[in-house]
Design a protein around this motif. Structure first.
Motif, PDB file in Angstrom:
ATOM      1  N   THR A   1      53.343  54.335  78.083  1.00 27.43           N
ATOM      2  CA  THR A   1      53.451  53.264  77.943  1.00 27.43           C
ATOM      3  C   THR A   1      55.124  52.796  78.303  1.00 27.43           C
ATOM      4  O   THR A   1      55.465  51.728  78.867  1.00 27.43           O
ATOM      5  N   LEU A   2      55.869  53.725  78.191  1.00 24.44           N
ATOM      6  CA  LEU A   2      57.440  53.941  78.377  1.00 24.44           C
ATOM      7  C   LEU A   2      57.755  54.612  79.714  1.00 24.44           C
ATOM      8  O   LEU A   2      58.576  55.132  79.977  1.00 24.44           O
TER       9      LEU A   2
ATOM     10  N   TRP B   1      60.179  48.572  71.398  1.00 28.16           N
ATOM     11  CA  TRP B   1      61.109  49.178  72.448  1.00 28.16           C
ATOM     12  C   TRP B   1      62.231  47.982  72.955  1.00 28.16           C
ATOM     13  O   TRP B   1      63.452  48.143  73.025  1.00 28.16           O
ATOM     14  N   SER B   2      61.665  47.023  73.195  1.00 29.05           N
ATOM     15  CA  SER B   2      62.383  45.730  73.493  1.00 29.05           C
ATOM     16  C   SER B   2      63.545  45.452  72.350  1.00 29.05           C
ATOM     17  O   SER B   2      64.380  44.748  72.514  1.00 29.05           O
TER      18      SER B   2
ATOM     19  N   LYS C   1      65.862  56.411  71.922  1.00 37.08           N
ATOM     20  CA  LYS C   1      65.897  55.422  73.134  1.00 37.08           C
ATOM     21  C   LYS C   1      67.340  55.890  73.749  1.00 37.08           C
ATOM     22  O   LYS C   1      68.355  55.750  73.226  1.00 37.08           O
TER      23      LYS C   1
ATOM     24  N   GLN D   1      61.447  54.673  81.305  1.00 29.53           N
ATOM     25  CA  GLN D   1      62.364  54.472  80.288  1.00 29.53           C
ATOM     26  C   GLN D   1      62.885  56.066  79.859  1.00 29.53           C
ATOM     27  O   GLN D   1      62.114  57.071  79.933  1.00 29.53           O
TER      28      GLN D   1
ATOM     29  N   PRO E   1      49.953  50.124  72.963  1.00 29.41           N
ATOM     30  CA  PRO E   1      50.642  50.059  73.800  1.00 29.41           C
ATOM     31  C   PRO E   1      51.528  48.728  73.948  1.00 29.41           C
ATOM     32  O   PRO E   1      52.916  48.712  73.958  1.00 29.41           O
ATOM     33  N   GLU E   2      50.944  47.605  73.306  1.00 28.28           N
ATOM     34  CA  GLU E   2      51.679  46.234  73.464  1.00 28.28           C
ATOM     35  C   GLU E   2      52.728  46.386  72.095  1.00 28.28           C
ATOM     36  O   GLU E   2      53.803  45.917  72.362  1.00 28.28           O
TER      37      GLU E   2
ATOM     38  N   GLN F   1      55.604  48.537  73.515  1.00 30.58           N
ATOM     39  CA  GLN F   1      56.421  47.659  74.414  1.00 30.58           C
ATOM     40  C   GLN F   1      57.437  46.788  73.547  1.00 30.58           C
ATOM     41  O   GLN F   1      58.756  46.503  73.939  1.00 30.58           O
ATOM     42  N   LYS F   2      56.831  46.241  72.565  1.00 27.63           N
ATOM     43  CA  LYS F   2      57.581  45.077  71.865  1.00 27.63           C
ATOM     44  C   LYS F   2      58.587  45.632  70.785  1.00 27.63           C
ATOM     45  O   LYS F   2      59.683  45.194  71.057  1.00 27.63           O
TER      46      LYS F   2
ATOM     47  N   HIS G   1      62.347  39.280  70.093  1.00 27.62           N
ATOM     48  CA  HIS G   1      62.883  39.499  71.615  1.00 27.62           C
ATOM     49  C   HIS G   1      63.623  38.363  72.049  1.00 27.62           C
ATOM     50  O   HIS G   1      64.509  38.389  72.719  1.00 27.62           O
TER      51      HIS G   1
END
Length: 326
Positions: A289-290, A259-260, A324, A293, A252-253, A256-257, A221
């Motif tokens: 988590t999203l 997705w980025s 996405k 989004q 969840p972490e 997020q990672k 990222h």
């Protein structure tokens, strides 16, 4: 009232009948010739499964009690008639996953090699006798690997928690623009490179990272790296020299990672075997988590016929695609 020995003998007789009946159907379907990979018996209610890996029958025994002698004799006789070797692994506390509390001593035929190769469709894999939970290929992912083979052309593909990298091999064979493979174990990555070589793929043309997947994503990222397809099949529990992974705490972490690092319109192919979650529970973790989004869930390919035979129990693997949206 039947005693333990009588029950074991009845079970062994039924096992012989079931193996023979399913072998006839599935061996022909897979054009086997003792080279193909497929699930012979998918029967969680009796706490065992049987996979065929080329010339080796691999049995997972999940019961708390030891494998009865009558069951071993049944497997041995079945294999002898068909020119197969066999391995029986007694899995104690199956929830521990790879590196769990499985019995270290395998029950095996005397001619069972330490390493051998077999095919899933036209893709070849190296299998190993003493590699933990499985010999190196989880067959419940077969249709997902096929999807990756057919849908990776011109895509940048990232494979996290890669194990022996069956997904990575299929992405490369499918014409991916790039394939990045990440696993905390350098041993598994070396094994992965052997799978690349078996399929006439030069490992030097692809990226391999022996790193914790969360740490890799954080670094990616920062470097603004993105992928069109991210494949993620994390264990329920895992440990490295410096980190401990628990899916119920760390997912969840991870989401997020990932997705980025996912490109617009890109997809995540996500699966797991965490027994305390249903598919709906898993989807809800992603939804929470999203928040804010834009995304949509898509179903995974239908399981192969190996997992659809009459009487087969529902597979523990659960997952989906998540795309996405712009």
């Amino acid at each position: 009232m039947q005693n333990r020995s009588q029950k074991d003998n009845i079970f062994a007789e039924q096992l012989t009948q079931n193996m023979s009946a399913r072998w006839g159907r599935l061996s022909e379907l897979h054009n086997n010739q003792n080279k193909a990979c497929f699930r012979l018996i998918h029967d969680l209610k009796d706490h065992f499964q049987i996979d065929i890996y080329g010339a080796t029958l691999w049995m997972y025994w999940y019961n708390d009690f030891e494998v009865p002698a009558s069951v071993i004799e049944s497997v041995e006789s079945f294999c002898k008639l068909r020119g197969l070797n066999y391995v029986i692994r007694h899995m104690i506390n199956r929830g521990q996953g790879v590196g769990g509390k499985e019995q270290s001593d395998l029950i095996r035929s005397k001619n069972q090699p330490d390493q051998w190769t077999a095919f899933e469709s036209n893709v070849q894999y190296q299998l190993r006798k003493t590699a933990g939970f499985s010999p190196g290929l989880f067959l419940d992912q077969s249709q997902n690997r096929k999807w990756v083979l057919e849908n990776s052309k011109s895509k940048n593909v990232l494979n996290l928690f890669s194990y022996t990298s069956g997904f990575s091999v299929n992405a490369a064979l499918g014409g991916a623009s790039s394939v990045t493979t990440v696993d905390a174990s350098s041993n598994f990555l070396n094994w992965s490179k052997e799978n690349f070589k078996l399929n006439n793929l030069d490992p030097e043309k692809f990226d391999f990272f022996a790193q914790d997947s969360l740490l890799f994503l954080a670094g990616a990222h920062k470097r603004n790296r993105q992928w069109d397809l991210i494949i993620c099949d994390p264990p329920s529990f895992g440990r490295t020299k410096t980190t401990v992974w628990k899916i119920e705490k760390d997912l969840p972490e991870l989401i997020q990672k990932m997705w980025s690092c996912l490109a617009a319109n890109g997809r995540i192919l996500f699966t797991c075997n965490y027994e305390k979650w249903t598919l709906k529970d898993l989807e809800n973790v992603f939804r929470k988590t999203l928040t804010n989004q834009k995304f949509k869930f898509e179903k995974l390919p239908e399981p192969s016929i190996d997992f659809k035979l009459e009487g087969a129990e529902q597979n523990l693997m659960k997952g989906f695609f998540i795309q996405k949206l712009k």
